[in-house]
Scaffold this active site. Structure first.
Site, PDB file in Angstrom:
ATOM      1  N   LYS A  67      14.366  -5.293  16.454  1.00 60.66           N
ATOM      2  CA  LYS A  67      13.906  -6.310  17.406  1.00 60.66           C
ATOM      3  C   LYS A  67      12.543  -5.934  18.015  1.00 60.66           C
ATOM      4  CE  LYS A  67      17.979  -8.827  17.679  1.00 60.66           C
ATOM      5  NZ  LYS A  67      18.657  -8.130  16.587  1.00 60.66           N
TER       6      LYS A  67
HETATM    7  C1  LIG Z   1      19.359  -8.611  15.404  1.00 56.74           C
HETATM    8  C2  LIG Z   1      19.771  -7.636  14.350  1.00 56.74           C
HETATM    9  C3  LIG Z   1      20.126  -8.051  13.040  1.00 56.74           C
HETATM   10  C4  LIG Z   1      20.176  -9.493  12.624  1.00 56.74           C
HETATM   11  O1  LIG Z   1      18.899 -10.073  12.518  1.00 56.74           O
HETATM   12  P1  LIG Z   1      18.730 -11.664  12.529  1.00 56.74           P
HETATM   13  O2  LIG Z   1      17.269 -11.892  12.566  1.00 56.74           O
HETATM   14  O3  LIG Z   1      19.416 -12.116  13.799  1.00 56.74           O
HETATM   15  O4  LIG Z   1      19.392 -12.197  11.322  1.00 56.74           O
HETATM   16  C5  LIG Z   1      20.455  -7.067  12.102  1.00 56.74           C
HETATM   17  N1  LIG Z   1      20.471  -5.757  12.435  1.00 56.74           N
HETATM   18  C6  LIG Z   1      20.145  -5.325  13.679  1.00 56.74           C
HETATM   19  C7  LIG Z   1      20.208  -3.870  13.983  1.00 56.74           C
HETATM   20  C8  LIG Z   1      19.789  -6.243  14.676  1.00 56.74           C
HETATM   21  O5  LIG Z   1      19.478  -5.788  15.906  1.00 56.74           O
END
Ligand SMILES: *Cc1c(COP(=O)(O)O)cnc(C)c1O
Length: 498
Positions: free
Chosen positions: A113
């Site tokens: 993120k």
């Molecule tokens: C948010 C997240 C995801 C999923 O990503 P999306 O863009 O919501 O599909 C996968 N792995 C981790 C560690 C995340 O924090």
């Protein structure tokens, strides 16, 4: 470049407006009018360039209303060596001759993120200025753990912004809580809520829709905004690392210019994999987009049958950031695959709202299947893959990344397609300590405190504890407060000196 809405394709707004607003008024998501095209020569010209240069190349194709100076300010403030450990930002790790991991977790909170939330505050403040907004932008977040911390790190000390984060008192891990309550920054505020995640989220939603409160804020020169994952300002930075992946493969001689690769993404809200689809549509040589889910496998079923049905049990898994039954960003994909049919998208989304499901046309389903492969795996397989990958290669992956690796292995077995593949590695294994440590050592006694576990994992794996997590020990708590659900508005007022 202008932006339409997935539910109104005659609407046209600038990128600054789309980023400032987040969501279109009729509920649709902002989408670019077209995919800017990139030639192989242009891709080749990025070989040996820095991440920030690739970011500038990609972002300038979408944010055409930003000046070069504005783009550079945003990119150079976000992707620094200090924040990401090196100027590689997202290094590619070679597992074997056909499998690579793009490590998206070298940022300040050890998860992917950060790739978007480090730059969003700058994109947002520049967008606000460009659209004549002069109020203090206040970001309100309810978090189940990771997003809150990533948003705090992104917004801390960014001029013209404040950020207030609410977390459920007993709903986050000890480390996640410590990450938030020790948060540095002059413009940050954190509070626990006596309730669960839904209580915190409902409280925030109420504040967003409280018209009287909005008026009061307006008079105090404040506007609320959100750092939500459907904001185009979070999507476009994610396109960059798919370009970077391909360029790193070119640099290592693993592909020749124009060779197609597959991309594998552990998926929740469909943001990360959608960014890969955008990269493909721009001309990056990508063949299959492999969409990996955990046992909340609503997307696997959708890709295989064309029916999206969220009426099913919600499972708590060892990959919690993918425990999602409504993947909001899928709306953007359906818009493209329906040839921008805003009426049809509005209809599907209203069916989802009323009955929890919709079925796409055969024409759309065929296009889904041409571009995507969907698969899922359960927690037992996730743990097995962490262990196998560690024992065979000495490489430790987190639970989310392991879901992707498991689905990729299944794909290769089913199809025999051994094309070079890049797996999105979305979190540091240290972030999901308990699951990872018991995956590599089934007999491990998990009754220890988190800092001991960090050390134990470090010893077992011969890797070092990320500073962002190890450094929490001994940090002083700045925000010890916990409020009742009914008090959230008062907390916000206190935080804003109202
Ligand atoms: C948010 C997240 C995801 C999923 O990503 P999306 O863009 O919501 O599909 C996968 N792995 C981790 C560690 C995340 O924090």
């Amino acid at each position: 470049m202008l932006f339409n809405s997935t539910r109104n394709n005659t609407l046209k707004v600038s990128s600054a407006q789309a980023i400032k607003q987040g969501l279109s008024n009729e509920g649709g998501l902002f989408v670019p009018e077209f995919f800017p095209q990139v030639s192989l020569e242009e891709i080749n010209s990025l070989v040996n360039k820095k991440y920030v240069d690739i970011a500038k190349f990609v972002l300038s194709k979408y944010l055409t209303d930003f000046t070069e100076e504005e783009l550079e300010l945003c990119i150079n403030s976000a992707y620094t060596k200090e924040k990401f450990g090196s100027d590689k930002i997202a290094p590619l790790y070679k597992l074997n001759n056909d499998t690579f991991f793009i490590e998206l977790w070298h940022g300040p909170t050890c998860a992917f993120k950060d790739m978007a939330l480090q730059i969003l505050p700058y994109l947002l403040t520049v967008s606000a200025k460009k659209t004549g907004e002069d109020k203090l932008i206040t970001i309100l977040v309810a978090t189940s753990g990771d997003t809150g911390k990533a948003a705090l790190e992104g917004f801390k000390d960014v001029d013209g912004t404040k950020i207030i984060v609410f977390y459920p008192k007993d709903g986050v891990s000890d480390i996640q809580k410590l990450q938030m309550v020790t948060q540095a920054g002059e413009n940050v505020f954190v509070s626990g809520v006596d309730g669960n995640f839904d209580d915190a989220q409902n409280g925030v939603k109420k504040l967003f829709t409280d018209e009287d409160f909005k008026k009061e804020l307006f008079d105090s020169n404040i506007v609320f905004s959100s750092a939500n994952s459907i904001n185009f300002g979070r999507l476009v930075p994610q396109v960059v690392y798919y370009f970077s992946s391909y360029i790193q493969l070119l640099e290592n001689g693993m592909v020749s210019l124009g060779d197609k690769i597959n991309v594998v993404v552990p998926t929740g809200n469909f943001g990360n994999i959608l960014a890969a689809y955008y990269a493909k549509m721009m001309g990056l040589p990508i063949d299959k987009l492999i969409c990996a889910s955990n046992s909340n496998n609503v997307l696997t079923d959708f890709i295989n049958t064309g029916v999206y049905d969220k009426n099913r049990a919600f499972n708590l898994t060892s990959s919690p950031s993918m425990d999602i039954l409504i993947s909001s960003n899928l709306e953007r994909l359906l818009y493209e695959l329906s040839d921008k049919d805003d009426k049809l998208i509005t209809e599907y989304m209203s069916q989802l709202q009323s009955s929890g499901k919709y079925k796409v046309s055969d024409a759309i389903l065929n296009k889904v299947k041409t571009n995507f492969y969907g698969g899922y795996c359960d927690d037992t397989t996730t743990a097995k893959v962490i262990k196998e990958t560690f024992e065979s290669y000495g490489y430790l992956i987190d639970t989310h990344t392991a879901v992707a690796k498991a689905v990729y292995d299944k794909y290769v077995e089913e199809t025999g397609d051994k094309k070079i593949s890049v797996i999105a590695s979305t979190a540091s294994p240290y972030k999901f300590l308990n699951s990872v440590i018991t995956a590599v050592d089934e007999t491990y006694d998990t009754d220890k405190d988190d800092f001991t576990k960090l050390q134990d994992l470090s010893e077992k794996s011969n890797t070092s504890v990320p500073d962002a997590l190890g450094g929490l020990k001994g940090k002083s708590v700045r925000f010890s407060g916990v409020c009742e659900k009914e008090q959230m508005k008062d907390i916000v007022k206190t935080a804003l000196d109202m």
